[in-house]
Design a protein around this motif. Structure first.
Motif, PDB file in Angstrom:
ATOM      1  N   VAL A  52       0.906  -1.085  -0.021  1.00 12.32           N
ATOM      2  CA  VAL A  52      -0.198   0.046  -0.138  1.00 12.32           C
ATOM      3  C   VAL A  52       0.603   1.174  -0.355  1.00 12.32           C
ATOM      4  N   VAL A  53       1.039   1.835  -0.990  1.00 15.54           N
ATOM      5  CA  VAL A  53       2.294   3.070  -1.785  1.00 15.54           C
ATOM      6  C   VAL A  53       1.232   4.381  -0.807  1.00 15.54           C
ATOM      7  N   SER A  54       1.783   5.332  -0.977  1.00 11.06           N
ATOM      8  CA  SER A  54       1.304   6.805  -0.342  1.00 11.06           C
ATOM      9  C   SER A  54       2.102   7.580  -0.583  1.00 11.06           C
ATOM     10  N   SER A  55       0.983   8.717  -1.584  1.00  9.16           N
ATOM     11  CA  SER A  55       1.748  10.040  -1.717  1.00  9.16           C
ATOM     12  C   SER A  55       1.233  11.536  -0.822  1.00  9.16           C
ATOM     13  N   ALA A  61      -4.259   5.762  -2.502  1.00  8.51           N
ATOM     14  CA  ALA A  61      -3.026   5.108  -2.588  1.00  8.51           C
ATOM     15  C   ALA A  61      -3.221   3.791  -3.461  1.00  8.51           C
ATOM     16  N   GLU A  63      -2.401   0.371  -4.462  1.00  9.58           N
ATOM     17  CA  GLU A  63      -2.214  -1.081  -3.879  1.00  9.58           C
ATOM     18  C   GLU A  63      -1.908  -1.466  -4.839  1.00  9.58           C
ATOM     19  N   GLU A  99       3.961  -1.068   3.843  1.00  8.11           N
ATOM     20  CA  GLU A  99       3.309   0.312   3.609  1.00  8.11           C
ATOM     21  C   GLU A  99       4.467   1.222   3.293  1.00  8.11           C
ATOM     22  N   ALA A 101       4.647   5.111   2.994  1.00  9.53           N
ATOM     23  CA  ALA A 101       4.700   6.687   2.022  1.00  9.53           C
ATOM     24  C   ALA A 101       5.794   7.122   2.028  1.00  9.53           C
TER      25      ALA A 101
END
Ligand code: GLA
Length: 368
Positions: A52-55, A61, A63, A99, A101
């Motif tokens: 799960v990569v958020s910016s 995010a 997935e 995960e 961020a």
């Protein structure tokens, strides 16, 4: 395999190319450097087999399923992550759930390789998570392939190599055929300014691929593997064999390859006037023969060159917008940057973002 670290941070820099544009996919020479701006990726392990990569740029995010089939036809920025994950999975790597961020101080689509920073940054994350490492060139090539297959951009190797191999205080003279790298030290007397035109480019829009096709057509007509194989001395005999646009594209590539080697030699002896002139020539060739500049970049380069202490200025990266790069007198960097900002602002109607950067190290894990 040792247990993966539970939390760590990766820094992945952007890059600016000092000279050698649209030469990498012609097996030629480039001279990029990694910069101090880039992405910071904070990672921690997560239960389950998803990433799960958020910016900090917002949006949902991304997935990524780490064990199931790849999501096809994805159009969000998560496709870059998906592409890199796919590359390591193809090698049989077993990637634990995580995960990540991302925070960025690099403009996206600004010609500073935000996509290569993301790809190589994620590759660095996966290698740390798995406690394994590919040789750096293979890692960069895997990222290039991710860009080809998942973002649809037929890019060369320059960006991923610059981000992966970056070295503090050095530009990298890269032979894109042999993939040999010679670090070129940048003396303290000069500084690098990046000037953002604010015009966003999208290399997937087709202009980049069209230029690449023109170059390949020229090489085919000449019966050579790549335009790298024509020297400036041979060009007058070769030119009549081509018609436009491949003729003008090839003229740029042949001259630009020679300029890269000249530029590296000028930097090595501290001949900044010569280095600057080569940058100006490179810009003119990209504008007139390769046709990848735009009105804003042309104005920036024209105006910046009139500022005292600027040795040379050119567009950098794929073009159609993005940034210009200038070589300037380091003793007066702040004043020069202010002058460039103000004068370009007058010409453009709005002040561009201008920042100085030193050459930085490549993508790396920085904290446990
Ligand atoms: C983009 C591509 C690179 C290179 C440059 C132009 O940045 O990703 O491979 O072709 O354009 O020099």
């Amino acid at each position: 395999m040792t247990a993966p670290p539970t939390a760590f941070t990766v820094i992945s820099p952007g890059r600016v190319n000092l000279i050698g544009e649209h030469t990498d996919y012609n097996d030629g020479f480039v001279l990029p450097m990694a910069i101090e701006r880039g992405l910071r990726i904070a990672v921690r392990l997560r239960a389950g087999r998803r990433a799960v990569v958020s910016s900090d740029r917002g949006g949902p995010a991304a997935e990524i399923d780490l064990v199931g089939p790849h999501a096809a036809g994805r159009t969000d920025w998560g496709r870059y992550v998906e592409g890199v994950v796919a590359g390591y999975r193809r090698l049989g790597w077993d990637i634990p759930g995580f995960e990540a961020a991302i925070t960025a101080d690099l403009p996206a689509g600004g010609g500073l390789s935000s996509s290569a920073a993301l790809e190589v940054g994620i590759a660095t994350v996966l290698e740390a998570l798995c406690g394994l490492g590919l040789p750096t060139a293979e890692k960069a090539l895997l990222c290039q392939r991710a860009e080809h297959e998942f973002a649809g951009v037929p890019c060369g190797i320059m960006d991923q190599f610059a981000v992966a191999f970056g070295r503090a205080g050095h530009a990298l003279l890269l032979d894109c055929r042999s993939r040999e790298i010679r670090p070129v030290p940048l003396a303290d007397e000069v500084a690098i300014l990046v000037i953002d035109s604010g015009v966003k480019h999208a290399l997937a829009d087709g202009g980049y691929a069209a230029r690449r096709r023109d170059c390949e057509a020229a090489a085919r007509l000449l019966g050579i593997p790549a335009l790298r194989d024509v020297s400036p001395a041979e060009w007058p005999a070769v030119e009549p064999m081509l018609s436009d646009p491949p003729r003008r594209r090839a003229r740029h590539v042949v001259a630009e390859n020679a300029r890269v080697l000249d530029f590296a030699a000028a930097v090595e002896v501290g001949d900044w006037t010569r280095a600057g002139r080569l940058m100006d020539d490179s810009h003119a060739s990209l504008r007139d023969d390769f046709e990848v500049s735009c009105r804003e970049l042309d104005l920036i380069c024209k105006v910046a060159c009139t500022v005292a202490g600027v040795f040379g200025c050119r567009m950098t990266g794929g073009g159609f917008g993005g940034c210009a790069v200038a070589l300037v007198d380091a003793a007066r960097t702040t004043a020069i940057a202010a002058d460039v900002r103000a004068r370009c602002g007058e010409a453009l109607g709005a002040e561009p973002t201008v920042f100085a950067t030193a050459a930085a190290a490549g993508a790396r894990v920085v904290a446990g």
